[in-house]
Design a protein around this motif. Structure first.
Motif, short mmCIF file in Angstrom:
data_model
loop_
_atom_site.label_atom_id
_atom_site.label_comp_id
_atom_site.label_asym_id
_atom_site.label_seq_id
_atom_site.Cartn_x
_atom_site.Cartn_y
_atom_site.Cartn_z
N ASP A 129 0.83 -1.19 0.00
CA ASP A 129 0.00 0.00 0.00
C ASP A 129 0.88 1.25 0.00
N GLU A 130 0.38 2.30 -0.59
CA GLU A 130 1.09 3.58 -0.60
C GLU A 130 1.34 4.03 0.83
N GLY A 131 2.59 4.42 1.13
CA GLY A 131 2.93 4.89 2.46
C GLY A 131 3.37 3.80 3.42
N ILE A 132 3.53 2.57 2.93
CA ILE A 132 3.99 1.48 3.78
C ILE A 132 5.42 1.74 4.25
N ASP A 133 5.77 1.27 5.43
CA ASP A 133 7.15 1.31 5.92
C ASP A 133 7.82 -0.01 5.54
N ILE A 134 9.03 0.07 5.03
CA ILE A 134 9.76 -1.12 4.60
C ILE A 134 11.04 -1.26 5.42
N PHE A 135 11.27 -2.48 5.89
CA PHE A 135 12.53 -2.81 6.55
C PHE A 135 13.19 -3.96 5.77
N VAL A 136 14.48 -3.86 5.55
CA VAL A 136 15.27 -4.94 4.95
C VAL A 136 16.26 -5.41 6.01
N CYS A 137 16.25 -6.71 6.28
CA CYS A 137 17.04 -7.22 7.41
C CYS A 137 17.89 -8.43 7.02
N ASP A 138 19.13 -8.41 7.45
CA ASP A 138 20.04 -9.55 7.31
C ASP A 138 20.33 -9.90 5.86
N LEU A 139 20.40 -8.88 5.01
CA LEU A 139 20.67 -9.07 3.59
C LEU A 139 21.60 -7.94 3.12
N ALA A 140 22.52 -8.29 2.21
CA ALA A 140 23.45 -7.29 1.70
C ALA A 140 23.65 -7.47 0.21
N PRO A 141 23.46 -6.42 -0.59
CA PRO A 141 23.74 -6.52 -2.03
C PRO A 141 25.24 -6.41 -2.28
N ASP A 142 25.75 -7.21 -3.20
CA ASP A 142 27.17 -7.14 -3.53
C ASP A 142 27.48 -5.86 -4.30
N ARG A 143 26.53 -5.40 -5.11
CA ARG A 143 26.71 -4.17 -5.89
C ARG A 143 25.41 -3.37 -5.85
N TYR A 144 25.56 -2.05 -5.87
CA TYR A 144 24.37 -1.21 -5.79
C TYR A 144 23.50 -1.36 -7.02
N GLU A 145 24.12 -1.55 -8.19
CA GLU A 145 23.32 -1.66 -9.42
C GLU A 145 22.40 -2.87 -9.40
N TYR A 146 22.71 -3.87 -8.55
CA TYR A 146 21.83 -5.03 -8.45
C TYR A 146 20.46 -4.66 -7.89
N VAL A 147 20.41 -3.63 -7.04
CA VAL A 147 19.15 -3.26 -6.38
C VAL A 147 18.68 -1.86 -6.74
N GLU A 148 19.42 -1.16 -7.55
CA GLU A 148 19.15 0.26 -7.78
C GLU A 148 17.73 0.53 -8.26
N ASP A 149 17.32 -0.10 -9.35
CA ASP A 149 15.99 0.17 -9.91
C ASP A 149 14.88 -0.25 -8.97
N GLU A 150 15.04 -1.43 -8.37
CA GLU A 150 14.00 -1.95 -7.47
C GLU A 150 13.90 -1.10 -6.20
N LEU A 151 15.04 -0.60 -5.73
CA LEU A 151 15.02 0.26 -4.54
C LEU A 151 14.33 1.58 -4.86
N ASP A 152 14.57 2.12 -6.04
CA ASP A 152 13.89 3.35 -6.45
C ASP A 152 12.38 3.15 -6.48
N ALA A 153 11.94 2.01 -7.02
CA ALA A 153 10.51 1.73 -7.09
C ALA A 153 9.92 1.59 -5.70
N ALA A 154 10.65 0.91 -4.80
CA ALA A 154 10.16 0.74 -3.43
C ALA A 154 10.07 2.08 -2.71
N LEU A 155 11.04 2.96 -2.96
CA LEU A 155 11.02 4.28 -2.31
C LEU A 155 9.84 5.12 -2.78
#
Length: 405
Positions: A129-155
């Motif tokens: 839902d719009e305005g949801i709070d997201i937490f990411v736990c116990d996970l690390a991306p090796d490179r920023y480009e791996y998550v860049e587009d998806e992180l932008d969409a989540a934000l």
């Protein structure tokens, strides 16, 4: 393909040890469709989404967040009356909650692995839902480009994103995630597990049960092994449904009830047998002054690594039938994350994982199973040689600089 060809539950132990589980043979598209359906259902009406590794550490983070958000669900006891009515002695209230179906939570759990955290972010962006709070736990991306587009969409969907972890992060990756607008907290991987990071980062007065949960989780995750209950948590998290684990530890804490203890004891019979299979295949190799143990098999990697350490290994590699590998170090060798980084992986100085990019088709996997991971072993041992050589070269350079000073 006949179901019995990929169903590993009834295989003889020696064969089960060298083949991947049933899920390996299911197409990614089927898994992706199922994950999308599960995510959509979990996020219906949720105020918070927690993307977490579904091991004991990641799930402890979920438990802490649900406590902080007052998201409580009582765990039903196994139905003793039904068990007594069954003539089968194995059907008792000692069994886990095989059909545990949690009601919707305001703090939704979205399980993810280090290799698909970007997919989980994309699903939350789509179904949250719009305005949801997201937490990411116990996970690390090796490179920023791996998550860049998806992180932008989540934000764009979320009101806020917080990321709590304790793995090794590259400075450039961490800075890019923070610059994107994420509240990133990374703990010392030698001192904290991710549950510790969540516990100290949330502005909430947790009771002692949750402090103890973080401490006992840390005992296993950092492989301290000073509290026997930590092995129980790790095994239970691995064997049971993530939703069940979270609610059970919230209700019982780290002292698991008898019906869970008996379930764990039963499962450990096969676990120990698979460990013996892998230890029996172990070999020791000398690489640049270090002894590296290496083996193959479906098994619990930490116990196998400990057995190789007792045989003299400074570092250990456990190659899995699915193509991935776990790398474990000691005080003598603490560059596991550097080794993993050369073969499509990452992690901690003394604990890392990888999956070399060497599998082009099923024939490569067939060779992997029949040779007990020969190619994967060679690639990872070559990575060890490179890391040791680079470390020696850096040391020589530093000594030369000191001599010239």
């Amino acid at each position: 393909m006949y179901d019995e060809l990929i169903e590993s539950g009834d295989l003889p132990l020696a064969r089960k040890s060298v083949l991947p589980g049933t899920g390996f043979f299911l197409p990614d598209t089927l898994e992706e469709d199922l994950e999308a359906q599960q995510t959509e259902a979990a996020l219906e009406g949720a105020e918070v989404a927690v993307i977490a590794d579904p091991d004991a550490d990641g799930l402890a983070c979920v438990a802490l967040l649900r406590e902080a958000y007052d998201d409580i669900q009582n765990v039903p006891e196994p139905d003793a009356d039904e068990a007594d009515a069954d003539d089968d002695d194995d059907a008792s209230d000692d069994e886990p909650l095989e059909e545990f179906e949690p009601t919707p939570h305001s703090v939704a759990l979205i399980p993810a692995s280090p290799h698909d955290v970007e997919d989980a972010l994309a699903r939350v962006a789509e179904y949250g839902d719009e305005g949801i709070d997201i937490f990411v736990c116990d996970l690390a991306p090796d490179r920023y480009e791996y998550v860049e587009d998806e992180l932008d969409a989540a934000l764009e969907t979320a009101d806020s994103i917080a990321w709590y972890d304790h793995h090794q992060w590259g400075d450039d990756v961490a800075q890019a995630v923070r610059d994107a607008g994420v509240d990133l907290v990374v703990g010392d991987s030698d001192e904290e597990c991710s549950a510790d990071v969540v516990y100290r980062s949330l502005e909430y007065d947790f009771n002692l049960m949750y402090e103890e949960l973080a401490a006992v989780t840390r005992d296993h995750d950092l492989w301290l092994r000073e509290d026997p209950r930590s092995d129980d948590l790790a095994d239970y998290a691995y064997w049971t449904d993530p939703a069940e684990y979270v609610e059970v530890v919230r209700e019982y804490g780290v002292d698991l009830p008898d019906w869970v203890q008996e379930y764990i004891a039963e499962r450990r019979v096969e676990k120990e047998a698979l460990i013996e299979q892998a230890v029996g295949r172990a070999e020791l190799r000398e690489i640049g002054g270090y002894t590296v143990g290496i083996t193959y098999g479906r098994c619990s990697q930490n116990e196998v690594a400990e057995a190789m350490r007792e045989q003299g290994a400074d570092a250990s590699v456990i190659v899995k039938p699915a193509g991935s590998a776990s790398i474990r170090g000691t005080d003598e060798f603490d560059r596991c994350h550097e080794v993993a980084g050369k073969v499509n992986g990452g992690g901690h100085p003394k604990a890392a994982g990888c999956k070399p990019d060497i599998y082009d088709d099923m024939l490569d996997y067939a060779n992997h199973w029949t040779t007990r991971g020969a190619v994967t072993k060679r690639v990872i041992l070559d990575a060890f040689r490179d890391v040791v050589a680079e470390a020696d070269a850096a040391e020589d350079t530093a000594e030369d600089a000191d001599a010239d000073a």
